[in-house]
Structure formats: C-alpha cells, structure tokens
Design an enzyme around this catalytic site. Structure first.
Site, PDB file in Angstrom:
ATOM      1  CB  SER A 112      -0.966  -0.030   1.166  1.00 28.34           C
ATOM      2  OG  SER A 112      -1.905   0.997   1.037  1.00 28.34           O
ATOM      3  CG  HIS A 113       0.524   3.661   3.447  1.00 24.93           C
ATOM      4  ND1 HIS A 113      -0.463   2.749   3.763  1.00 24.93           N
ATOM      5  CD2 HIS A 113       1.278   3.795   4.547  1.00 24.93           C
ATOM      6  CE1 HIS A 113      -0.309   2.364   5.012  1.00 24.93           C
ATOM      7  NE2 HIS A 113       0.739   2.983   5.519  1.00 24.93           N
ATOM      8  CG  ASP A 276      -3.067   3.951  -1.322  1.00 29.58           C
ATOM      9  OD1 ASP A 276      -3.867   3.821  -2.268  1.00 29.58           O
ATOM     10  OD2 ASP A 276      -2.982   3.125  -0.395  1.00 29.58           O
ATOM     11  CG  ASP A 278      -3.183  -0.581  -2.128  1.00 28.74           C
ATOM     12  OD1 ASP A 278      -3.036   0.594  -1.725  1.00 28.74           O
ATOM     13  OD2 ASP A 278      -3.842  -1.430  -1.499  1.00 28.74           O
ATOM     14  CG  ASP A 280      -6.378   0.844  -0.666  1.00 29.40           C
ATOM     15  OD1 ASP A 280      -5.548   1.770  -0.622  1.00 29.40           O
ATOM     16  OD2 ASP A 280      -6.293  -0.179   0.063  1.00 29.40           O
ATOM     17  NE  ARG A 281      -4.485   4.335   2.787  1.00 33.40           N
ATOM     18  CZ  ARG A 281      -3.720   4.722   3.780  1.00 33.40           C
ATOM     19  NH1 ARG A 281      -3.941   5.866   4.371  1.00 33.40           N
ATOM     20  NH2 ARG A 281      -2.732   3.978   4.141  1.00 33.40           N
ATOM     21  CE  LYS A 375      -7.762   1.680   2.609  1.00 32.48           C
ATOM     22  NZ  LYS A 375      -7.550   0.460   3.378  1.00 32.48           N
TER      23      LYS A 375
END
Ligand code: VG1
Ligand code: CO
Length: 542
Positions: A112-113, A276, A278, A280-281, A375
């Site tokens: 992710s991030h 981000d 991946d 999702d944000r 998300k």
C-alpha cells in the site's frame, strides 16, 4: 512437492489489517514467499478447478512473486488464474474482478502506502470470494499454519509473459492476462454520470491527479483523460515505477505536499486529488480548500444521491472508530443507520454483504461503497467529480455549506512514526491501566466523561474484536483516541486522533491546529508521549 529446508524463515507476525508487510529483503529470503503462499492455500478449502485473481501495485519484486504464485496455484489445483497486464491490479480492481468472475479469491501484492524498491517494503494479502480482505479467523489460521508448515507445492514451468493479453496453460491450469482497466472503467461508468463530468471538463474545469508513480496511473489516464476528456497532463506521475520514484506513495500532507501546494495557489486547479500505492485511498483538495477524509466521507454521504449509482439513497453508512463523527450527523439527518467499526476495511465487508451499509470510510483517506469490497481511491474522486458537475459549485463552497448545516468537526491525526516498539507498548499499557481513573476527571476546561478501550461486536457474524483503540471522551463532545499502527514495518507507530465539534459557524474559520490546541497539549501530557517515545512532536500531522 518441495520440502522446506529447516532454516525456512517462518512468519513471525500474524498478517494484520492489510496482510503481511515486511521489508523486501525479508520476502527475498529463501522460500519465505512460498511458505506464506502455501500457508494460505493450506487453510483454504474447495478451490480445486476454481479461479484465483493475482496482481499487485507494481512495486519492486512484484513480477517475481507473481511467477511463484502462478506456479504454486497450478500445483495446488486451481483451474484458472487471472492476472492484470504487467502484473498490475489496483486493490479495488482486484476486488471487482474477484466478484465479477466469481473467483475463489485473490492474492494482491502490495504494501500500500509503504515505500517500495529494493530497500523498501513488500506485502501479500489474500482476499476472499466476496472480494474483501480475509477475515480475522482466516488470517489467524494462515499465521498458525505458517509456523508448522514443512513443504510446499510448485511445478517446474517457464515464466509467464505478463505483458501481453493472452491465454496460456501451466500444468493443467489456464492462465489469462487481462485488461483490468477496461472492466474497472465500465463499473465506474455504471455508477457515475460520465456525460455530466465530461461536460464539466469541457467547460474548462481544471484538475490534477497525482498517481504517485503507483498503480492508479493507467486507470487515471484512461478514465480521466481519454474517456472523460480532462486535459492531457491532468494525471501526474502516471507511470507505475518499482520504487515509486523514491517517494512514499502515501497521499498525506507530507508525501503529497506537491499537490497540496498546487491546490493552495489562488490560480491553482479547481480540483486536486491523489491516490496511494495500491489505489484504494484518496486525497481530495479543492482550490484553497483541503477536505479532511472524515469530512469527505460525510460530504459524499450527504450528496451521493446526485450520482446515478446512488440515486435511490443509502441503506446505511459505516466509519472506523477513529474517523470523526461528521458522517454520524449526516446519517442522523438522512434517517439511516450508522455503524462504528474498528480500523481496517475487513469489518465493512460483512455490513455490505448483509446489505446494511452502502458507503463507508476511514479517517486515513479510504472511502468506498458496496460496488466492491475494498476502499477505492478513484471511485471517491469520481463521486466528487459527479457531485461537482451537478452542483456547479466549488469544493470550498460545498464544504462551507456543509459545515453551516451540520456543524464542523475539527479533526487531526498525529503520527509518531518508527518509535521504539517497547516504549509504544508501555505507553498504551499505562494509559489502558489508567482509563478507570480518568473517568469524571476535570483537566482545566476539559471534563472527561468516559474513557474506554474500543471493542466491536460484529452484528453480522457475531464475532468480537477487542482492544481496538483507547478513547478519551469529553463532556463537550471532543475526543482523543490512541492506537498503534498495524501496517508499519519498523519499530512502532503511535497514532493519536483528535476531534472537536463546533456547531457555531463563527468558529468554523478557525485553523484546525489552533482549534485543537488544548487537546493537542493534553494528548501529549495524558499519555506521557515524550517519556515513553522520546518524541516531543509527531512526525506526520494530517
Ligand atoms: C492504516 C490506516 C487504516 C487503513 C490501513 C490500510 O492502518 O490507519 O485506516 O485501513 O492503513 O490501508 P494502521 O493500522 O497503520 O493505522 V492501506 O491503504 O495500507 O491498504
Ligand atoms: Co492502500
């Protein structure tokens, strides 16, 4: 069947909120990836002949791990594997493909991030057949299995060509390289009024979207520029890079400062956004108007009916506990239920599967709906665009009108990153032990009404999750929340969440940090943050 050598590095940590995250060098240890993947397959039942979705955010080591996973899936008896072209799949797109193809599940490769590259982080998460993150009982079982596993299954085969849309065969298993952008675009088109958003762009509306050299670049370029007609160059950093160009793909005010500064200019774009690693944000910033993720969730809930996919209204909304109560006021006004869950998307999945909520979100800039079970960064950005296209107002006007109706929840999150893990654990323990003494305490003008450790009872599957964050609730509705991050890979990260509600519009012009000044000081004193972490101030404020 390959026996694991006795030196196999077993997993030393249960895969938390978002799967297993470690330094790349840890994943590169001999058979480390195989141990984890076989542990996942070992605890799953009934996937013979079924479909597995595989893809990642493009970070360093993505391609190598995909080759390992595909061969192991074939040896373990899957019937078909679907892989995003180039090995790329955003987390929400993976969720959509699992659902659409009725796959057994999916393996998403992302941290992710967290930063990428040889010195950065890597991650593996398993999503179930509903498209959502594996529930806790499954991740616990994977962890238990990884400690005793002593062999894994794989087959000798050539590497798959990941870069061309094609169908091939490995052992008895079909391998399809798919174009995930096309499917995702269709889904977005079914939810939002693309004609109106297109007209908005044609009228001269200017936008910048920072894909942070991560997975959303290709999705953003096709949807925003090619389909909706936003100007070429609307998408910044649109090519996924293995090291994200050396940045953290974390859309907060430190790592997405460039886009923030751009939005704050009087002659800046009308609308700025970021996503981000991946995908999702989302980060949403209007011209001279930052939108806190908690406010964004409330605003989206209040305006979702303006988009075709939500025209019939919302069944209910959910937020994670540390997320501000701004959305609670919207739910109340709409007369729909509001659910408060622990941090992490998996808790929302049950509520959505049961049809109890349509929209959900977290203070960490994750927002989504029941169109997938993750998300979804671009989804949130497109919903904002749909609302802007219909209301024909600026982001600042919409935010200010919202506060005038519902009041304003001043909100900030203070992160103390990479502090000593023992110190952070001792801080939480001391504060937890102190909770009973805090109730009723008067600290200057602040009166503590209640203090507890958040526990959640899942209304759908009946499971209980305890110790999900320490809450200090004040009589005036203000709140302090403390919890330790579950996604860091070095030391511990203490997150302190601060919130104060103001109905009085005259206070709405206040700057957040000054509106929260007394709570900020108290947050440090109450938990003796400097004593336990040797830090006088947070490393990131959002
Ligand atoms: C963080 C966020 C949380 C989010 C999680 C995964 O977790 O606070 O809201 O669900 O990251 O998001 P933590 O435990 O570090 O606070 V992501 O974009 O990494 O999939
Ligand atoms: Co993410």
């Amino acid at each position: 069947m390959v026996s694991l050598v006795s030196t196999t590095p077993y997993q030393d940590q249960a895969p938390g909120t978002s799967g297993l995250r470690k330094r790349v060098s840890v994943f590169q240890q001999r058979h480390y990836v195989e141990t984890f993947i076989q542990s996942i397959f070992d605890v799953l039942d009934g996937f013979a002949g079924e479909t597995l979705v595989v893809g990642g955010d493009g970070r360093y080591f993505n391609r190598e791990v995909i080759q390992i996973v595909v061969k192991m899936a074939a040896a373990n008896g899957f019937g078909r594997v679907l892989i995003g072209r180039g090995g790329l799949l955003s987390t929400p797109a993976a969720s959509q493909i699992i659902r659409k193809t009725k796959a057994f599940g999916g393996i998403i490769l992302s941290a992710s991030h967290n930063p990428g590259g040889p010195e950065g982080d890597f991650g593996i998460k398993y999503n179930a057949g509903n498209g959502g993150p594996a529930p806790e009982k499954l991740t616990d079982a994977i962890f238990a299995r990884s400690k005793i596993i002593n062999q894994f299954r794989t087959i000798a085969a050539d590497d798959i060509d990941l870069d061309h849309l094609a169908v091939s065969q490995i052992g008895g298993m079909r391998v399809e390289i798919i174009d995930s952008v096309a499917d995702y675009q269709k889904l977005m088109q079914s939810l939002f009024d693309f004609d109106r958003i297109g007209a908005l762009f044609r009228s001269g509306f200017a936008m910048k979207f920072d894909a942070m050299s991560a997975v959303t670049g290709p999705y953003g370029k096709v949807i925003l520029e090619d389909v909706l007609g936003a100007k070429a160059g609307t998408v910044l950093n649109g090519v996924p890079l293995a090291d994200f160009g050396g940045h953290h793909p974390d859309p907060n005010l430190v790592h997405a400062k460039f886009i923030y500064d751009l939005a704050m200019r009087a002659d800046g774009p009308d609308f700025c956004a970021a996503s981000d690693g991946d995908g999702d944000r989302n980060l949403i910033i209007g011209r001279k108007q930052f939108v806190t993720p908690s406010d964004s969730l409330a605003l989206l809930a209040a305006n979702a009916h303006l988009a075709p996919g939500y025209a019939k209204g919302l069944a209910g909304v959910a937020r994670s506990m540390p997320t501000s109560a701004a959305v609670d006021r919207v739910a109340h006004k709409l007369g729909i239920p509001l659910y408060e869950t622990p941090t992490g998307w998996k808790f929302f999945g049950n509520l959505m599967d049961a049809g109890l909520v349509t929209l959900c979100g977290e203070e960490s800039a994750g927002t989504g709906s029941n169109h997938v079970r993750e998300k979804d960064g671009l989804w949130a950005i497109l919903l904002w665009l749909n609302i802007l296209a219909v209301r024909q107002q600026s982001v600042a006007e919409i935010v200010r009108e919202h506060w005038a109706v519902y009041g304003r929840n001043f909100y900030a999150r203070h992160d103390y990153e990479e502090v000593n893990a023992d110190g952070a654990a001792a801080l939480i323990k001391a504060l937890r032990d102190d909770l009973p003494n805090l109730k009723g305490k008067k600290l200057g003008a602040l009166h503590i009404q209640d203090a507890d450790d958040f526990a959640y009872h899942d209304p759908v599957d009946g499971s209980n999750s305890e110790r999900q964050g320490l809450r200090i609730l004040f009589e005036d509705g203000s709140r302090l929340v403390y919890r330790l991050s579950g996604t860091g890979t070095s030391g511990a990260t203490l997150r302190v969440y601060l919130e104060r509600f103001a109905q009085d519009v005259s206070q709405h012009g206040l700057e957040t940090q000054s509106a929260l000044a007394d709570l900020i000081q108290l947050s440090r004193d109450l938990a003796r943050i400097e004593y336990f972490t040797q830090r006088q101030a947070p490393s990131v404020i959002t």
